[in-house]
Design a protein around this motif. Sequence first.
Motif, PDB file in Angstrom:
ATOM      1  N   HIS A 205      38.282  13.460-105.201  1.00 57.41           N
ATOM      2  CA  HIS A 205      39.699  13.315-105.519  1.00 57.41           C
ATOM      3  C   HIS A 205      40.003  11.848-105.803  1.00 57.41           C
ATOM      4  N   PRO A 206      40.730  11.546-106.878  1.00 54.06           N
ATOM      5  CA  PRO A 206      40.973  10.138-107.243  1.00 54.06           C
ATOM      6  C   PRO A 206      41.732   9.355-106.178  1.00 54.06           C
ATOM      7  N   LEU A 207      42.558  10.016-105.401  1.00 55.02           N
ATOM      8  CA  LEU A 207      43.288   9.306-104.353  1.00 55.02           C
ATOM      9  C   LEU A 207      42.349   8.858-103.229  1.00 55.02           C
ATOM     10  N   MET A 208      41.314   9.667-102.957  1.00 54.97           N
ATOM     11  CA  MET A 208      40.328   9.257-101.964  1.00 54.97           C
ATOM     12  C   MET A 208      39.585   8.010-102.427  1.00 54.97           C
ATOM     13  N   ARG A 209      39.321   7.948-103.731  1.00 51.21           N
ATOM     14  CA  ARG A 209      38.667   6.748-104.259  1.00 51.21           C
ATOM     15  C   ARG A 209      39.585   5.529-104.123  1.00 51.21           C
ATOM     16  N   GLU A 210      40.878   5.742-104.309  1.00 49.63           N
ATOM     17  CA  GLU A 210      41.832   4.652-104.117  1.00 49.63           C
ATOM     18  C   GLU A 210      41.853   4.189-102.660  1.00 49.63           C
ATOM     19  N   PHE A 211      41.745   5.134-101.724  1.00 49.63           N
ATOM     20  CA  PHE A 211      41.677   4.761-100.315  1.00 49.63           C
ATOM     21  C   PHE A 211      40.452   3.880-100.052  1.00 49.63           C
ATOM     22  N   LEU A 212      39.311   4.274-100.600  1.00 48.91           N
ATOM     23  CA  LEU A 212      38.090   3.503-100.404  1.00 48.91           C
ATOM     24  C   LEU A 212      38.192   2.113-101.035  1.00 48.91           C
ATOM     25  N   HIS A 213      38.837   2.033-102.180  1.00 50.76           N
ATOM     26  CA  HIS A 213      39.045   0.735-102.834  1.00 50.76           C
ATOM     27  C   HIS A 213      39.945  -0.145-101.981  1.00 50.76           C
ATOM     28  N   GLU A 214      40.995   0.446-101.429  1.00 49.82           N
ATOM     29  CA  GLU A 214      41.904  -0.310-100.562  1.00 49.82           C
ATOM     30  C   GLU A 214      41.170  -0.802 -99.318  1.00 49.82           C
ATOM     31  N   TYR A 215      40.353   0.046 -98.751  1.00 49.41           N
ATOM     32  CA  TYR A 215      39.583  -0.341 -97.568  1.00 49.41           C
ATOM     33  C   TYR A 215      38.685  -1.532 -97.890  1.00 49.41           C
ATOM     34  N   SER A 216      37.999  -1.454 -99.011  1.00 51.65           N
ATOM     35  CA  SER A 216      37.032  -2.475 -99.388  1.00 51.65           C
ATOM     36  C   SER A 216      37.685  -3.814 -99.705  1.00 51.65           C
ATOM     37  N   THR A 217      38.837  -3.770-100.344  1.00 50.09           N
ATOM     38  CA  THR A 217      39.448  -5.013-100.847  1.00 50.09           C
ATOM     39  C   THR A 217      40.469  -5.630 -99.900  1.00 50.09           C
ATOM     40  N   THR A 218      40.990  -4.858 -98.946  1.00 52.18           N
ATOM     41  CA  THR A 218      42.012  -5.409 -98.042  1.00 52.18           C
ATOM     42  C   THR A 218      41.609  -5.348 -96.577  1.00 52.18           C
ATOM     43  N   PHE A 219      40.360  -5.023 -96.283  1.00 53.53           N
ATOM     44  CA  PHE A 219      39.912  -4.837 -94.910  1.00 53.53           C
ATOM     45  C   PHE A 219      40.335  -5.981 -94.005  1.00 53.53           C
ATOM     46  N   ASP A 220      40.873  -5.615 -92.854  1.00 56.14           N
ATOM     47  CA  ASP A 220      41.238  -6.591 -91.832  1.00 56.14           C
ATOM     48  C   ASP A 220      40.853  -6.000 -90.484  1.00 56.14           C
ATOM     49  N   GLY A 221      39.818  -6.550 -89.875  1.00 56.60           N
ATOM     50  CA  GLY A 221      39.333  -6.021 -88.610  1.00 56.60           C
ATOM     51  C   GLY A 221      40.066  -6.545 -87.395  1.00 56.60           C
ATOM     52  N   ASN A 222      41.166  -7.249 -87.618  1.00 51.62           N
ATOM     53  CA  ASN A 222      41.922  -7.824 -86.508  1.00 51.62           C
ATOM     54  C   ASN A 222      43.296  -7.185 -86.314  1.00 51.62           C
ATOM     55  N   ARG A 223      43.641  -6.216 -87.135  1.00 48.89           N
ATOM     56  CA  ARG A 223      44.977  -5.617 -87.052  1.00 48.89           C
ATOM     57  C   ARG A 223      44.852  -4.121 -86.789  1.00 48.89           C
ATOM     58  N   TRP A 224      45.384  -3.674 -85.672  1.00 46.95           N
ATOM     59  CA  TRP A 224      45.321  -2.272 -85.298  1.00 46.95           C
ATOM     60  C   TRP A 224      45.954  -1.392 -86.361  1.00 46.95           C
ATOM     61  N   GLY A 225      45.232  -0.388 -86.790  1.00 44.25           N
ATOM     62  CA  GLY A 225      45.778   0.594 -87.718  1.00 44.25           C
ATOM     63  C   GLY A 225      45.802   0.173 -89.167  1.00 44.25           C
ATOM     64  N   TYR A 226      45.476  -1.093 -89.451  1.00 45.97           N
ATOM     65  CA  TYR A 226      45.599  -1.582 -90.823  1.00 45.97           C
ATOM     66  C   TYR A 226      44.674  -0.855 -91.779  1.00 45.97           C
ATOM     67  N   ASN A 227      43.486  -0.479 -91.306  1.00 45.75           N
ATOM     68  CA  ASN A 227      42.505   0.195 -92.169  1.00 45.75           C
ATOM     69  C   ASN A 227      42.539   1.710 -92.019  1.00 45.75           C
ATOM     70  N   SER A 228      43.544   2.243 -91.344  1.00 48.54           N
ATOM     71  CA  SER A 228      43.619   3.693 -91.105  1.00 48.54           C
ATOM     72  C   SER A 228      44.983   4.261 -91.479  1.00 48.54           C
ATOM     73  N   PRO A 229      45.930   4.512 -90.537  1.00 53.54           N
ATOM     74  CA  PRO A 229      47.202   5.102 -90.976  1.00 53.54           C
ATOM     75  C   PRO A 229      47.996   4.198 -91.904  1.00 53.54           C
ATOM     76  N   TYR A 230      47.973   2.887 -91.644  1.00 58.06           N
ATOM     77  CA  TYR A 230      48.708   1.996 -92.532  1.00 58.06           C
ATOM     78  C   TYR A 230      48.075   1.947 -93.917  1.00 58.06           C
ATOM     79  N   LEU A 231      46.760   2.116 -93.984  1.00 51.53           N
ATOM     80  CA  LEU A 231      46.081   2.110 -95.287  1.00 51.53           C
ATOM     81  C   LEU A 231      46.540   3.272 -96.159  1.00 51.53           C
ATOM     82  N   VAL A 232      46.506   4.489 -95.616  1.00 51.50           N
ATOM     83  CA  VAL A 232      46.907   5.644 -96.431  1.00 51.50           C
ATOM     84  C   VAL A 232      48.386   5.553 -96.761  1.00 51.50           C
ATOM     85  N   SER A 233      49.182   4.981 -95.863  1.00 53.12           N
ATOM     86  CA  SER A 233      50.606   4.809 -96.149  1.00 53.12           C
ATOM     87  C   SER A 233      50.821   3.843 -97.306  1.00 53.12           C
TER      88      SER A 233
END
Length: 403
Positions: free
Chosen positions: A278-306
């Motif tokens: 699904h193209p939206l899943m690919r967008e999620f993966l792109h967002e994860y790869s390009t905006t990853f922040d391992g110091n902010r709770w939820g940033y790479n999970s619920p906030y990402l899909v939002s």
Amino acid sequence: MRSKKLAMLVILALLHLLYMNAPTSTLSDDKPPFKQSVPLPRTTGSMSTTSSSSSVSVVVSDQQEKEESDPLVPPPKATKSERISWFRRKLPELEILKSTTKSKRFHGRVLELYNKNCSAQFFMVWLSPAKSFGPREMLAVDTLFTTNPGACLVILSNSLDTPKGRTILKPLLDQGFNLVAVTLDIPFLVKNTPAEAWLKKLKSGKMDPGSIPLFMNLSDLTRLAVLYKYGGIYLDTDIIFLNSMTRLRNAIGAQSLHPKTKRWTRLNNAVMVFDLHHPLMREFLHEYSTTFDGNRWGYNSPYLVSRVISRLGHKPEYNLTIFPPDAFYPVNWLKIPSLFKKPATTREAKWVEKTVQEMNKGSYMIHLWNKVTRKMKIEEGSVMHKLISTHCTVCGNITESHT
């Protein structure tokens, strides 16, 4: 050493509580309304106000389990450069980031299960020790199969794909459920996806893995990658299932609504349903790869899909359904303890019966907000006791299921 680890445990728990009480995302209100292609009617239950990750339980588990997870838990109060140096030293022992002889069987074993004429393809991720897969998680799997007959479930877990893991899952396997725990192959899952570059950078030892335990962020990555590669339904493990999900396609659930406009203010990635590639899943993966922040709770999970769906979710070609909170998150984390208590008065007993009826009619599941309820006892006669009693097969002693 023990006092330092206990201190780290307290710090991580406090950070998570801060995250759980964080204000609702300030996403814009110009979002499309819900696409109401929902087989179940809405109820009038409370809206959710927090988010969750499938493996959060490890942070508050006992000391031995904590020590087993240490390779993915950074040292407390470390600076960015100190974390990078620590992670670079840890890299050689992180089997989870490698393709091994065992993990290379991943694809074949998934396809082998899904060749059994599954009514739906489900995935869960368990990056915790096998011993911490307890009654709470067993109830999730049990109620999944009871409400979704003919479904298939892959648990992506290195620890459960072991003799010990098979012993833990034996009561479910003995029922003939289409279930398998498979050692995951993260390099394979992200290959030819936008997240491949992120993994390469992580394994180079040159990026900051973040102060949040890496297994949490790897869980978020894995759920996105496996849905993109195979399609199906991803689910967290702190869920009780109430109705079949086999008819759902390309859907995600709102966790909270704006009190006036009733438009969603935050989505959650604890439940996701998407077609293969699904193209939206690919967008999620792109967002994860390009905006990853391992110091902010939820940033790479619920906030990402939002974030991504706020930008792109209105596109008709995505054919996306955003479910209201009642579908997946009918009770928020502040109010959910009341579902575990037996009624003490006639009025409370009536409330229990009404709540059970509404949830059976209007919700696919109850998300249990693990951080709040994991140690709570399910009291006989409570909402949870009544719901579980009618939605499980091998649940055993329900009142002792979470202690």
